[in-house]
Motif scaffolding. Structure first.
Motif, short mmCIF file in Angstrom:
data_model
loop_
_atom_site.label_atom_id
_atom_site.label_comp_id
_atom_site.label_asym_id
_atom_site.label_seq_id
_atom_site.Cartn_x
_atom_site.Cartn_y
_atom_site.Cartn_z
N PHE A 1 0.89 -1.16 0.00
CA PHE A 1 0.00 0.00 0.00
C PHE A 1 0.93 1.22 0.00
O PHE A 1 1.17 1.84 1.03
CB PHE A 1 -0.88 -0.08 1.26
N GLU B 1 -11.00 6.63 1.41
CA GLU B 1 -10.07 6.77 2.55
C GLU B 1 -10.42 8.01 3.36
O GLU B 1 -10.41 9.13 2.84
CB GLU B 1 -8.65 6.91 1.98
N GLY C 1 -8.62 8.65 6.06
CA GLY C 1 -7.34 8.98 6.71
C GLY C 1 -7.13 8.12 7.94
O GLY C 1 -8.08 7.89 8.70
N GLY D 1 -6.62 6.87 11.46
CA GLY D 1 -6.94 7.47 12.76
C GLY D 1 -8.05 8.51 12.71
O GLY D 1 -8.24 9.27 13.67
N ALA D 2 -8.80 8.55 11.62
CA ALA D 2 -9.89 9.54 11.49
C ALA D 2 -10.87 9.40 12.66
O ALA D 2 -11.10 8.30 13.17
CB ALA D 2 -10.63 9.32 10.17
N GLY E 1 -10.07 3.96 7.31
CA GLY E 1 -9.86 5.20 8.05
C GLY E 1 -10.89 5.35 9.15
O GLY E 1 -12.06 5.59 8.87
N ILE F 1 -12.08 3.10 11.37
CA ILE F 1 -12.92 1.96 11.77
C ILE F 1 -12.26 1.30 12.99
O ILE F 1 -11.12 0.85 12.92
CB ILE F 1 -13.09 0.94 10.61
N THR G 1 -8.37 -1.94 8.54
CA THR G 1 -8.11 -1.36 9.86
C THR G 1 -6.61 -1.41 10.14
O THR G 1 -5.94 -2.39 9.85
CB THR G 1 -8.87 -2.07 11.00
N GLY G 2 -6.11 -0.32 10.70
CA GLY G 2 -4.69 -0.23 11.03
C GLY G 2 -4.47 0.26 12.44
O GLY G 2 -4.03 -0.49 13.33
C1 1GP Z 1 -5.41 4.12 6.49
O1 1GP Z 1 -7.58 3.43 5.89
C2 1GP Z 1 -6.42 3.03 6.54
O2 1GP Z 1 -4.89 4.24 5.22
C3 1GP Z 1 -6.67 2.53 7.92
O3 1GP Z 1 -7.11 3.56 8.80
O4 1GP Z 1 -5.56 3.42 10.73
O5 1GP Z 1 -7.80 4.49 10.97
O6 1GP Z 1 -7.59 2.01 10.71
P1 1GP Z 1 -7.01 3.34 10.39
#
Ligand code: 1GP
Length: 247
Positions: free
Chosen positions: A78, A173, A175, A177-178, A203, A205, A224-225
């Motif tokens: 990514f 997206e 972003g 941590g939105a 972003g 979730i 999710t990140g």
């Molecule tokens: C970021 O959409 C992704 O490019 C994941 O977002 O870190 O908020 O889960 P989160």
């Protein structure tokens, strides 16, 4: 089986796909591998690797190699720019930030990265990348003309443009941590015009309820990140998300 086919099969037969995003800049390669392993145990479908800042070079290579030692789930790059390519991944989201004001993020990084993708033999998956308010770091770095969150028609216009340009996937997206994710209204409106083309939403979730809302609205895949970087029990968190979005 190729990665795109693998993802599409899951989306069509099992319900919404879950993608775990790991930013190589956020932890050591060993810690990244631990998150990937725990996410796989929880039922994630694939591991996305990349980020907007500092996610290339040796750190990216080592992160991928360590992840591959700990899980058989496909790894998908990514990339934030042309330096986000690595031969150690299975595939790459070959994306254009359609609502950027900066040509570097629309076609130049793609041109610089394309020969590297070609030589490495990794699978390119074409994707229209569209950034919605608030947009976070990627919105700033990518100089995006952010789509207002309550203007689904603008997201629809960009998604259609991506589809007509031949891109298979569309990523809405908000972003990393939105505060809140892309609205169900926007997800539904975009999926309506995409038809069989796959829609990815990411972003902000953080829980099963929100993931389910995105899935019911029409997301074929969710990403999710941040919540996984913050979670003390990644497997349990993924189980919560996955059980909320699968049939
Ligand atoms: C970021 O959409 C992704 O490019 C994941 O977002 O870190 O908020 O889960 P989160």
């Amino acid at each position: 089986m190729q990665v795109e086919e693998y993802l599409n099969k899951i989306a069509e037969s099992e319900g919404t796909v879950h993608l775990t995003l790991i930013d190589p800049a956020s932890q050591t390669p060993d810690q990244a591998a631990e998150i990937a392993h725990a996410a796989a145990l929880g039922g994630t479908d694939a591991i996305m690797v990349g980020g907007s800042t500092g996610a290339g070079g040796v750190l990216l290579d080592q992160t991928l190699l360590k992840i591959k030692e700990r899980t058989d789930k496909p790894t998908i790059l990514f990339p934030g720019n042309a330096s986000g390519v690595s031969k150690h991944a299975d595939a790459i989201f070959f994306m254009s930030l359609l609502n950027s004001r900066d040509i570097n993020y629309i076609t130049t990084n793609q041109a610089m990265g394309a020969p590297v993708v070609y030589k490495s033999g990794i699978e390119p998956i074409s994707m229209a990348y569209i950034i919605i308010e608030p947009g976070g770091t990627v919105g700033w770095v990518g100089d995006a003309k952010l789509i207002p969150k309550h203007k689904p028609e603008l997201a629809v216009a960009y998604a259609l443009a991506g589809k007509y340009l031949g891109m298979h996937y569309t990523y809405l997206e908000a972003g990393s941590g939105a505060d809140s994710p892309v609205t169900p209204e926007m997800i539904g409106a975009v999926k309506h015009v995409l038809g069989d083309n796959k829609l990815i939403v990411g972003g902000g979730i953080r829980d099963g309820e929100t993931a389910k809302m995105c899935a019911l609205a029409g997301a074929d895949m969710i990403v999710t990140g941040t919540i996984l970087e913050e979670s003390s029990n990644v497997t349990a968190k993924i189980e919560e998300l996955v059980s909320a979005i699968k049939k």
